[in-house]
Design a protein around this motif. Structure first.
Motif, PDB file in Angstrom:
ATOM      1  N   THR A  85      -4.455   6.954  -2.113  1.00 39.58           N
ATOM      2  CA  THR A  85      -4.053   5.670  -1.468  1.00 39.58           C
ATOM      3  C   THR A  85      -3.928   4.515  -2.805  1.00 39.58           C
ATOM      4  O   THR A  85      -5.051   4.290  -3.604  1.00 39.58           O
ATOM      5  N   ILE A  86      -2.809   3.844  -3.010  1.00 39.75           N
ATOM      6  CA  ILE A  86      -2.529   2.923  -4.027  1.00 39.75           C
ATOM      7  C   ILE A  86      -2.657   1.653  -3.329  1.00 39.75           C
ATOM      8  O   ILE A  86      -1.881   1.399  -2.392  1.00 39.75           O
ATOM      9  N   LEU A 112       1.502   4.341  -9.556  1.00 35.79           N
ATOM     10  CA  LEU A 112       2.385   5.037  -8.646  1.00 35.79           C
ATOM     11  C   LEU A 112       2.826   6.463  -9.293  1.00 35.79           C
ATOM     12  O   LEU A 112       2.925   7.422  -8.819  1.00 35.79           O
ATOM     13  N   LYS A 113       3.068   6.240 -10.837  1.00 31.88           N
ATOM     14  CA  LYS A 113       3.293   7.633 -11.322  1.00 31.88           C
ATOM     15  C   LYS A 113       2.114   8.886 -11.352  1.00 31.88           C
ATOM     16  O   LYS A 113       2.547   9.745 -11.048  1.00 31.88           O
ATOM     17  N   TRP A 114       0.931   8.238 -11.411  1.00 33.64           N
ATOM     18  CA  TRP A 114      -0.263   8.976 -11.405  1.00 33.64           C
ATOM     19  C   TRP A 114      -0.245   9.581  -9.810  1.00 33.64           C
ATOM     20  O   TRP A 114      -0.486  10.734  -9.929  1.00 33.64           O
ATOM     21  N   ILE A 140       0.880  -1.369  -0.061  1.00 40.55           N
ATOM     22  CA  ILE A 140       0.096  -0.022  -0.083  1.00 40.55           C
ATOM     23  C   ILE A 140       1.039   1.410  -0.021  1.00 40.55           C
ATOM     24  O   ILE A 140       1.819   1.253   0.800  1.00 40.55           O
ATOM     25  N   VAL A 141       0.543   2.148  -0.871  1.00 37.88           N
ATOM     26  CA  VAL A 141       1.312   3.396  -1.042  1.00 37.88           C
ATOM     27  C   VAL A 141       0.293   4.474  -0.825  1.00 37.88           C
ATOM     28  O   VAL A 141      -0.812   4.569  -1.328  1.00 37.88           O
ATOM     29  N   ASP A 175      -5.901  -6.040  -9.598  1.00 36.65           N
ATOM     30  CA  ASP A 175      -5.025  -6.013  -8.471  1.00 36.65           C
ATOM     31  C   ASP A 175      -4.378  -4.562  -8.122  1.00 36.65           C
ATOM     32  O   ASP A 175      -3.740  -4.670  -7.001  1.00 36.65           O
ATOM     33  N   VAL A 176      -4.669  -3.691  -8.980  1.00 33.99           N
ATOM     34  CA  VAL A 176      -4.335  -2.420  -8.604  1.00 33.99           C
ATOM     35  C   VAL A 176      -5.127  -1.372  -8.492  1.00 33.99           C
ATOM     36  O   VAL A 176      -5.998  -1.402  -9.610  1.00 33.99           O
ATOM     37  N   GLY A 177      -5.648  -0.712  -7.182  1.00 36.18           N
ATOM     38  CA  GLY A 177      -6.597   0.401  -7.369  1.00 36.18           C
ATOM     39  C   GLY A 177      -6.112   1.421  -6.418  1.00 36.18           C
ATOM     40  O   GLY A 177      -5.026   1.536  -6.057  1.00 36.18           O
ATOM     41  N   ALA A 178      -6.861   2.650  -6.650  1.00 40.56           N
ATOM     42  CA  ALA A 178      -6.456   3.699  -6.045  1.00 40.56           C
ATOM     43  C   ALA A 178      -7.731   4.412  -5.638  1.00 40.56           C
ATOM     44  O   ALA A 178      -8.755   4.326  -6.050  1.00 40.56           O
ATOM     45  N   SER A 179      -7.464   5.262  -4.553  1.00 39.50           N
ATOM     46  CA  SER A 179      -8.506   5.805  -3.924  1.00 39.50           C
ATOM     47  C   SER A 179      -8.126   7.387  -3.577  1.00 39.50           C
ATOM     48  O   SER A 179      -6.904   7.622  -3.410  1.00 39.50           O
ATOM     49  N   TRP A 180      -8.943   8.399  -3.621  1.00 39.39           N
ATOM     50  CA  TRP A 180      -8.783   9.631  -3.414  1.00 39.39           C
ATOM     51  C   TRP A 180      -9.687  10.259  -2.522  1.00 39.39           C
ATOM     52  O   TRP A 180     -11.029   9.952  -2.741  1.00 39.39           O
ATOM     53  N   GLU A 181      -9.195  10.980  -1.332  1.00 36.97           N
ATOM     54  CA  GLU A 181     -10.459  11.629  -0.551  1.00 36.97           C
ATOM     55  C   GLU A 181      -9.889  13.083   0.034  1.00 36.97           C
ATOM     56  O   GLU A 181      -8.917  13.269   0.157  1.00 36.97           O
ATOM     57  N   ARG A 182     -10.595  14.069   0.002  1.00 42.41           N
ATOM     58  CA  ARG A 182     -10.481  15.366   0.277  1.00 42.41           C
ATOM     59  C   ARG A 182     -10.889  15.638   1.790  1.00 42.41           C
ATOM     60  O   ARG A 182     -12.069  15.319   2.295  1.00 42.41           O
TER      61      ARG A 182
END
Length: 436
Positions: free
Chosen positions: A96-97, A121-123, A40-41, A81-88
């Motif tokens: 979070t990756i 990760l680049k994004w 997790i990143v 297998d690879v997801g992302a989430s964004w929260e303000r």
């Protein structure tokens, strides 16, 4: 027979405009689900208002973007297998990756992830904003599986934190920024169920995130503390000058006004930051309590690490707010004392002025009485002179009348009549003046 689609009718009641917003708020702050092993990143960024539109554009570029009820939370996927989430958040945002399955197998600190993981990760690294915390977590099933990532993490032994949390999981981290710019954390789930592992990771991350956000106020507190030292010295000197009375009140009032302006300026610059620090510190304390750290002999626990530096830093920020309020109160007290002294001086001056005016009024009244007496004599003298002419004429023609005797007899009555007339006229003037 053709089945009809399930058409749910709309509600018949009137909804509050914010109902769906407040319900959605209760479902925010959820951490993405993942299976073990996982990497997790996470990034925590402080976003300026000018960069918010750019951030929204970057979030809109997420592949596989899912629809959510809240504009403050977005999720996307590069692959299963690879997801992302964004929260303000209020002044920050988190990205979070999560990499699981094939994307997480064999991935170490220095080995590149799969193509989908590399794209994610680049994004995440190019989202606008200033990164206040960036961490990479490797979550494994048991302690024996954590040996390899812990050895490869190059943790500084003097800063290593290792303890059990959440009733069975074990963590390793030195909470340092490594050569790649990330912090590193290893977590062994051990016997925890998957849902509790996710909750444990979320609380651990939130503890670190809110800790860093709270510590932003430390630099501002230190800078303001130096300025308060200077103001306190000047304020003490002004207080001594107020006591000995050697300086002019105007100079003292100007100095106190300057001190108050400086204190108000510092308060305007630091109040929000200190309040935010207190709020973040409270949340961090809650997360630490929820993790229930259990120390491991020979290692520094999460509680020890937090209490060693974080708690003193938070107390420093709280002390700044208290000291600022104390100096503000002291300056106000000095100003109140000075205003009281100035008011007393003014009252004494007014009393002396009134006494002087009273003496002057008395003198004017006496002069007025004297003038009235002289006026009565003068008017009586002229009246007697006017009366003397017809009396002398009567004496010349009649012979038996003595004008001098008659004038001598009439003189006292004329003087009294003139004096009484002047008194009546003066009394009428006073009555008319009071009526106006």
């Amino acid at each position: 027979m053709v089945s009809q689609p399930n058409m749910t009718p709309p509600p018949c009641f009137t909804e509050h405009p914010q109902r769906r917003e407040v319900v959605g708020e209760m479902h925010l702050r959820r951490f993405p689900e993942f299976a073990l092993p996982a990497q997790i990143v996470q990034f925590v960024r402080v976003i300026d208002r000018g960069a918010m539109e750019e951030e929204q554009l970057a979030v809109a570029a997420l592949p596989g973007l899912s629809d959510t009820t809240s504009p403050r939370h977005r999720e996307g996927r590069w692959s299963p297998d690879v997801g992302a989430s964004w929260e303000r958040h209020n002044e920050a945002s988190t990205v979070t990756i999560t990499m699981v399955g094939t994307a997480a197998r064999g991935v170490g600190w220095d080995r590149p992830p799969t193509s989908d993981g590399a794209a994610a990760l680049k994004w995440a690294e190019t989202v606008p904003g200033s990164v206040i915390r960036a961490t990479r977590l490797i979550v494994v099933e048991r302690d024996d599986g954590a040996r390899s990532p812990v050895d490869a993490a190059n943790f500084r032994q003097s800063h290593l934190v290792c303890c059990h949390v959440a009733g069975g999981a074990r963590i390793w981290s030195d909470f340092q920024i490594h050569a790649d710019g990330y912090g590193r954390i290893v977590i062994a789930a051990n016997s925890l169920p998957p849902t509790e592992v996710i909750s444990c990771v979320q609380r651990l991350q939130e503890l670190g995130n809110y800790r860093n956000l709270a510590l932003i106020g430390l630099a501002a507190a230190r800078a303001a503390w130096t300025r308060l030292d200077e103001i306190e010295i000047s304020l003490s000197e002004t207080g001594r000058a107020l006591l000995n009375g050697k300086q002019r009140d105007d100079d003292l009032l100007a100095a106190l006004t300057k001190h108050s302006e400086q204190l108000l300026s510092i308060a305007a610059e630091t109040d929000f930051r200190m309040s935010a620090t207190a709020a973040y510190a409270e949340i961090a304390a809650e997360r630490l309590q929820e993790l229930r750290p259990e120390p491991i002999k020979g290692f520094q626990s999460l509680t020890d690490f937090t209490s060693r530096r974080f708690n003193p830093a938070v107390r420093t920020c709280a002390s700044l707010s208290r000291r600022l309020a104390l100096l503000n109160g002291r300056a106000s007290q000095f100003a109140s004392l000075l205003r009281t002294r100035i008011d007393t001086h003014i009252e004494n001056q007014n009393a002396r002025l009134l006494a002087s005016m009273e003496r002057s009024t008395r003198m004017q009244l006496r002069l007025q009485h004297l003038v009235e007496g002289l006026s009565a004599v003068a008017i009586s003298y002229y009246l007697l002179g006017l009366i003397s002419y017809p009396l002398k004429a009567a004496e010349h023609w009649l012979g038996s009348i003595s004008s001098t005797s008659l004038l001598g007899l009439a003189a006292p009555f004329i003087i009294l009549a003139v004096w009484a007339a002047l008194r009546i006229m003066r009394r009428r003037l006073f009555i008319e003046s009071d009526a106006r």
